[in-house]
Design an enzyme around this catalytic site. Sequence first.
Site, PDB file in Angstrom:
ATOM      1  N   ASP A   1       8.331  -6.557  12.442  1.00 18.07           N
ATOM      2  CA  ASP A   1       7.476  -7.087  11.368  1.00 18.07           C
ATOM      3  C   ASP A   1       8.152  -8.319  10.758  1.00 18.07           C
ATOM      4  O   ASP A   1       8.321  -8.424   9.548  1.00 18.07           O
ATOM      5  CB  ASP A   1       7.268  -6.002  10.304  1.00 18.07           C
ATOM      6  CG  ASP A   1       6.071  -6.287   9.410  1.00 18.07           C
ATOM      7  OD1 ASP A   1       5.216  -7.109   9.790  1.00 18.07           O
ATOM      8  OD2 ASP A   1       5.989  -5.689   8.322  1.00 18.07           O
TER       9      ASP A   1
ATOM     10  N   LYS B   1      13.237   0.381  -3.541  1.00 16.60           N
ATOM     11  CA  LYS B   1      11.882   0.567  -2.997  1.00 16.60           C
ATOM     12  C   LYS B   1      11.431   1.984  -3.323  1.00 16.60           C
ATOM     13  O   LYS B   1      12.140   2.956  -3.006  1.00 16.60           O
ATOM     14  CB  LYS B   1      11.897   0.339  -1.484  1.00 16.60           C
ATOM     15  CG  LYS B   1      10.533   0.338  -0.827  1.00 16.60           C
ATOM     16  CD  LYS B   1      10.670  -0.066   0.642  1.00 16.60           C
ATOM     17  CE  LYS B   1       9.313  -0.192   1.313  1.00 16.60           C
ATOM     18  NZ  LYS B   1       9.449  -0.629   2.732  1.00 16.60           N
TER      19      LYS B   1
ATOM     20  N   SER C   1       0.810  -1.221   0.000  1.00 15.72           N
ATOM     21  CA  SER C   1       0.000   0.000   0.000  1.00 15.72           C
ATOM     22  C   SER C   1       0.839   1.265   0.000  1.00 15.72           C
ATOM     23  O   SER C   1       0.403   2.311  -0.471  1.00 15.72           O
ATOM     24  CB  SER C   1      -0.933   0.007   1.217  1.00 15.72           C
ATOM     25  OG  SER C   1      -0.183  -0.076   2.413  1.00 15.72           O
TER      26      SER C   1
ATOM     27  N   GLN D   1       6.480   0.035  -3.637  1.00 12.96           N
ATOM     28  CA  GLN D   1       6.731  -1.187  -4.387  1.00 12.96           C
ATOM     29  C   GLN D   1       8.225  -1.334  -4.623  1.00 12.96           C
ATOM     30  O   GLN D   1       8.984  -0.363  -4.506  1.00 12.96           O
ATOM     31  CB  GLN D   1       5.960  -1.207  -5.703  1.00 12.96           C
ATOM     32  CG  GLN D   1       6.348  -0.146  -6.711  1.00 12.96           C
ATOM     33  CD  GLN D   1       5.403  -0.128  -7.907  1.00 12.96           C
ATOM     34  OE1 GLN D   1       4.209  -0.406  -7.782  1.00 12.96           O
ATOM     35  NE2 GLN D   1       5.914   0.207  -9.080  1.00 12.96           N
TER      36      GLN D   1
END
Length: 522
Positions: free
Chosen positions: A289, A154, A133, A136
């Site tokens: 994460d 990125k 979101s 990418q």
Amino acid sequence: MIPTLVHAARLARAGFVFAREGVFGLVDPQVLPPAARLGLKLARLVERRGTGTRADRLTAALTRLGPTYVKLGQFLSTRPDVVGAAIATDLEALQDKVPPFDAKEAERIVAETLGAPLDALFVSFGPPIAAASIAQVHRATVKDGDSLRDVAVKVLRPRVADRFRADLSDYYFAARLAERFAPESRRLKPVGIVDTLARSMAIELDLRLEAAAASEMAERTRDDPGFRVPVVDWNRTGKSVLTTEWIEGIRLGDRAGLAAAGIDPRALGQTVIQSFLRHALRDGFFHADMHQGNLFADAAGNLVAVDFGIMGRIGPKERRFLAEILLGFITKQYRRVAEVHFEAGYVPAHHSIDEFAQAIRAIGEPIHSRTADQISMAHLLSLLFEVTGIFDMKTRTELILLQKTMVVVEGVARSLDPRLDIWTSSEPVVREWITRNLGPVGRIEEVGEGARSLAKIVGEAPALLGRAAMLSERIDDLTREGFVLAPESLKGIGEAEARRNRWSTVALWVIAALLAANLIWG
């Protein structure tokens, strides 16, 4: 007035999407007042039939509403104290995957951010290979001298920051309304929750900060066995672009690929657990994460972590707390676990340590009657936080993030080795930290730190005494000469006093009216 209407309209649209996807069907009407129950019934009239499981409904609604709502869902999955344990678990399944945006647009953003033509920066720049979101990732090639190397680039989505700002303003509007008109919500601090989300998003929307996090972790873990971090290419990194070395690795979820490469999944699972605990305890800085999509195994069998947009930090007190409670459960020293909670100030002093130790024993004893592969450290911490709630332990957001990360880490490790002994894997790291920090060496360092602090205070003493003397002289002058107030100050004091008297009069009339009504109707 217009901003209020805009917020209301956008929140109404979000409410309709939640109703349409069946999210309101997850709400227990028994806990709501009568008016809210009626609103819940009306909302469910537009619900689509066959909305799927509870997790399906939540993820479908949040995905439809866009990237900010996806991030909100992921953030709330770390706050079971706010949304409840069941919904927090459902939100863990929320995947941040969306279609990529146009590659030409990505190339434009890269050139604009880095201030140079694309072909001057990269030998080749490929199509997107992963999209979420916020950003990418593209695979590209750069030339350093006479050698070529592959990199991962990125790229932030265009206009994503504007979208997040608009949605966050809606969240603040809703949070302030909740605090104003729903007093029971104030204990959850809705505005504070949005503040935390906003800070997290500010970091994720500036890729230079993610690069800094990756660089810091690489520096801290340089000598860690079996763990490494991709090197940041600072010359090709900016606010909307992050370039790192390309990792030629196997995703941890690819069991067949790991087997074909001759990588031992059991050893890798142990590395996952030990690396996380080492980072949390030793550094107070951990990857928050660590799901399978962000973890790879390289050809040498090393664990390689990527995507440092969400990081956790805990202070010395929290690190000591974590180490001592883990060791206390391992060695069945339940009273020590209880004492640690009181020493840290997490449980109010008016409670009994013995009673708290008894509650801790109720959690710990069942663990030791099971085989090692049946014990979940993350589940233990979850039960611990449930019990501490009975003893008025306040929510510690940093510990909740730590616990939720441990849930993910433990899940990844167990996917590699279902019979992984969490305690045996953890004990060396925990004991090493305790020996280093709470043993003789740690005590000597504490004394040294105290001496440095004392020396600093002594060094600053003359300046402090000088300022105190000046303040004393100024006070003497004021008392001799009297305080002089400007006419504006006198006017302000008078107006404030008049307002106070006016509201006192109103209060007296209200009290009198209530007394009269009581006499009449009593």
